[in-house]
Design a protein around this motif. Sequence first.
Motif, PDB file in Angstrom:
ATOM      1  N   THR A  49       0.841  -1.189   0.000  1.00  0.00           N
ATOM      2  CA  THR A  49       0.000   0.000   0.000  1.00  0.00           C
ATOM      3  C   THR A  49       0.876   1.239   0.000  1.00  0.00           C
ATOM      4  OG1 THR A  49      -0.138   0.085   2.418  1.00  0.00           O
ATOM      5  CG2 THR A  49      -1.871  -1.139   1.264  1.00  0.00           C
ATOM      6  N   ILE A  50       0.292   2.346  -0.396  1.00  0.00           N
ATOM      7  CA  ILE A  50       1.028   3.611  -0.401  1.00  0.00           C
ATOM      8  C   ILE A  50       0.057   4.733  -0.083  1.00  0.00           C
ATOM      9  CG2 ILE A  50       0.746   3.873  -2.917  1.00  0.00           C
ATOM     10  CD1 ILE A  50       3.595   5.170  -2.885  1.00  0.00           C
ATOM     11  N   THR A  51       0.482   5.627   0.803  1.00  0.00           N
ATOM     12  CA  THR A  51      -0.360   6.753   1.170  1.00  0.00           C
ATOM     13  C   THR A  51      -0.254   7.859   0.127  1.00  0.00           C
ATOM     14  OG1 THR A  51       1.361   7.903   2.416  1.00  0.00           O
ATOM     15  CG2 THR A  51       0.080   6.227   3.598  1.00  0.00           C
ATOM     16  N   SER A  52      -1.089   8.860   0.257  1.00  0.00           N
ATOM     17  CA  SER A  52      -1.032   9.986  -0.675  1.00  0.00           C
ATOM     18  C   SER A  52       0.284  10.736  -0.546  1.00  0.00           C
ATOM     19  CB  SER A  52      -2.205  10.933  -0.428  1.00  0.00           C
ATOM     20  OG  SER A  52      -2.202  11.381   0.918  1.00  0.00           O
ATOM     21  N   GLY A  53       0.915  10.626   0.610  1.00  0.00           N
ATOM     22  CA  GLY A  53       2.203  11.271   0.814  1.00  0.00           C
ATOM     23  C   GLY A  53       3.386  10.437   0.386  1.00  0.00           C
ATOM     24  N   GLY A  54       3.121   9.195  -0.041  1.00  0.00           N
ATOM     25  CA  GLY A  54       4.191   8.357  -0.557  1.00  0.00           C
ATOM     26  C   GLY A  54       4.761   7.337   0.413  1.00  0.00           C
ATOM     27  N   THR A  55       4.166   7.196   1.583  1.00  0.00           N
ATOM     28  CA  THR A  55       4.647   6.188   2.527  1.00  0.00           C
ATOM     29  C   THR A  55       4.154   4.814   2.106  1.00  0.00           C
ATOM     30  OG1 THR A  55       4.669   7.779   4.342  1.00  0.00           O
ATOM     31  CG2 THR A  55       4.653   5.442   4.925  1.00  0.00           C
ATOM     32  N   ALA A  56       5.101   3.887   1.933  1.00  0.00           N
ATOM     33  CA  ALA A  56       4.777   2.559   1.434  1.00  0.00           C
ATOM     34  C   ALA A  56       4.833   1.524   2.547  1.00  0.00           C
ATOM     35  CB  ALA A  56       5.729   2.172   0.311  1.00  0.00           C
ATOM     36  N   ASN A  57       4.039   0.491   2.367  1.00  0.00           N
ATOM     37  CA  ASN A  57       4.011  -0.634   3.296  1.00  0.00           C
ATOM     38  C   ASN A  57       3.943  -1.910   2.467  1.00  0.00           C
ATOM     39  OD1 ASN A  57       3.567  -1.924   5.949  1.00  0.00           O
ATOM     40  ND2 ASN A  57       1.578  -2.422   5.097  1.00  0.00           N
ATOM     41  N   TYR A  58       4.709  -2.931   2.866  1.00  0.00           N
ATOM     42  CA  TYR A  58       4.791  -4.154   2.078  1.00  0.00           C
ATOM     43  C   TYR A  58       4.524  -5.391   2.925  1.00  0.00           C
ATOM     44  CZ  TYR A  58       7.254  -1.138  -1.251  1.00  0.00           C
ATOM     45  OH  TYR A  58       7.597  -0.135  -2.116  1.00  0.00           O
ATOM     46  N   ALA A  59       3.991  -6.400   2.285  1.00  0.00           N
ATOM     47  CA  ALA A  59       3.922  -7.712   2.915  1.00  0.00           C
ATOM     48  C   ALA A  59       5.343  -8.242   3.047  1.00  0.00           C
ATOM     49  CB  ALA A  59       3.082  -8.658   2.063  1.00  0.00           C
ATOM     50  N   ASP A  60       5.585  -9.012   4.087  1.00  0.00           N
ATOM     51  CA  ASP A  60       6.930  -9.549   4.313  1.00  0.00           C
ATOM     52  C   ASP A  60       7.404 -10.378   3.121  1.00  0.00           C
ATOM     53  OD1 ASP A  60       6.520 -10.153   7.903  1.00  0.00           O
ATOM     54  OD2 ASP A  60       7.096  -8.358   6.793  1.00  0.00           O
ATOM     55  N   SER A  61       6.478 -11.040   2.466  1.00  0.00           N
ATOM     56  CA  SER A  61       6.846 -11.950   1.380  1.00  0.00           C
ATOM     57  C   SER A  61       7.389 -11.228   0.147  1.00  0.00           C
ATOM     58  CB  SER A  61       5.644 -12.805   0.981  1.00  0.00           C
ATOM     59  OG  SER A  61       4.564 -11.977   0.566  1.00  0.00           O
ATOM     60  N   VAL A  62       7.150  -9.924   0.044  1.00  0.00           N
ATOM     61  CA  VAL A  62       7.587  -9.186  -1.145  1.00  0.00           C
ATOM     62  C   VAL A  62       8.593  -8.085  -0.831  1.00  0.00           C
ATOM     63  CG1 VAL A  62       5.356  -9.657  -2.236  1.00  0.00           C
ATOM     64  CG2 VAL A  62       5.754  -7.440  -1.152  1.00  0.00           C
ATOM     65  N   LYS A  63       8.878  -7.874   0.440  1.00  0.00           N
ATOM     66  CA  LYS A  63       9.831  -6.817   0.810  1.00  0.00           C
ATOM     67  C   LYS A  63      11.174  -7.049   0.141  1.00  0.00           C
ATOM     68  CE  LYS A  63       8.071  -5.357   5.329  1.00  0.00           C
ATOM     69  NZ  LYS A  63       8.263  -5.406   6.795  1.00  0.00           N
ATOM     70  N   GLY A  64      11.726  -5.981  -0.410  1.00  0.00           N
ATOM     71  CA  GLY A  64      13.009  -6.069  -1.086  1.00  0.00           C
ATOM     72  C   GLY A  64      12.920  -6.498  -2.535  1.00  0.00           C
ATOM     73  N   ARG A  65      11.750  -6.964  -2.956  1.00  0.00           N
ATOM     74  CA  ARG A  65      11.568  -7.388  -4.346  1.00  0.00           C
ATOM     75  C   ARG A  65      10.570  -6.517  -5.093  1.00  0.00           C
ATOM     76  NH1 ARG A  65       9.380 -12.163  -5.470  1.00  0.00           N
ATOM     77  NH2 ARG A  65       8.117 -12.300  -3.553  1.00  0.00           N
ATOM     78  N   TYR A  66       9.565  -6.024  -4.388  1.00  0.00           N
ATOM     79  CA  TYR A  66       8.517  -5.215  -5.001  1.00  0.00           C
ATOM     80  C   TYR A  66       8.666  -3.755  -4.568  1.00  0.00           C
ATOM     81  CZ  TYR A  66       5.678  -9.396  -6.145  1.00  0.00           C
ATOM     82  OH  TYR A  66       5.190 -10.589  -6.646  1.00  0.00           O
ATOM     83  N   THR A  67       8.274  -2.855  -5.459  1.00  0.00           N
ATOM     84  CA  THR A  67       8.245  -1.436  -5.139  1.00  0.00           C
ATOM     85  C   THR A  67       6.934  -0.843  -5.633  1.00  0.00           C
ATOM     86  OG1 THR A  67      10.653  -1.248  -5.366  1.00  0.00           O
ATOM     87  CG2 THR A  67       9.373   0.785  -5.406  1.00  0.00           C
ATOM     88  N   ILE A  68       6.209  -0.221  -4.723  1.00  0.00           N
ATOM     89  CA  ILE A  68       4.965   0.450  -5.091  1.00  0.00           C
ATOM     90  C   ILE A  68       5.243   1.943  -5.234  1.00  0.00           C
ATOM     91  CG2 ILE A  68       4.214   0.774  -2.679  1.00  0.00           C
ATOM     92  CD1 ILE A  68       1.331   0.291  -3.664  1.00  0.00           C
ATOM     93  N   SER A  69       4.605   2.554  -6.212  1.00  0.00           N
ATOM     94  CA  SER A  69       4.753   3.992  -6.419  1.00  0.00           C
ATOM     95  C   SER A  69       3.437   4.536  -6.972  1.00  0.00           C
ATOM     96  CB  SER A  69       5.902   4.285  -7.393  1.00  0.00           C
ATOM     97  OG  SER A  69       5.637   3.719  -8.660  1.00  0.00           O
TER      98      SER A  69
END
Length: 123
Positions: A49-69
């Motif tokens: 997920t990503i907030t309107s201000g750009g703060t991202a949150n990831y599931a542990d299973s995808v951290k370091g591999r996925y990037t949301i923008s």
Amino acid sequence: VQLQASGGGLVQPGGSLILSCAVSGSIFSIWAMGWYRQAPGKQRELVATITSGGTANYADSVKGRYTISRDNAKNTVHLQMNSLKPDDTAVYYCNADLGYYNNGGEQVVEICWGQGTQVTVSS
């Protein structure tokens, strides 16, 4: 309001894909946006997920591999997926917590979902 997801497909393990989701309609504000996925026989799960201000949150299973923008000017959200694994195979859904004007001109706030795009990771 419509959320249109695109970019899914078939990719080999270790490969990359970029998913995009465009929001259209009489939008007056978009707060959090996100990606979820659902594999066959499993429940839908949060990916990022990503907030309107750009703060991202990831599931542990995808951290370091996925990037949301996101691009707030274009009402779009993207998911860069690298080092894909067979376990990443799923239908990916975008969503957005947003406000829009309905046909009567009233303000409506709700979470809307896209139609889903298939990602298959296989050799």
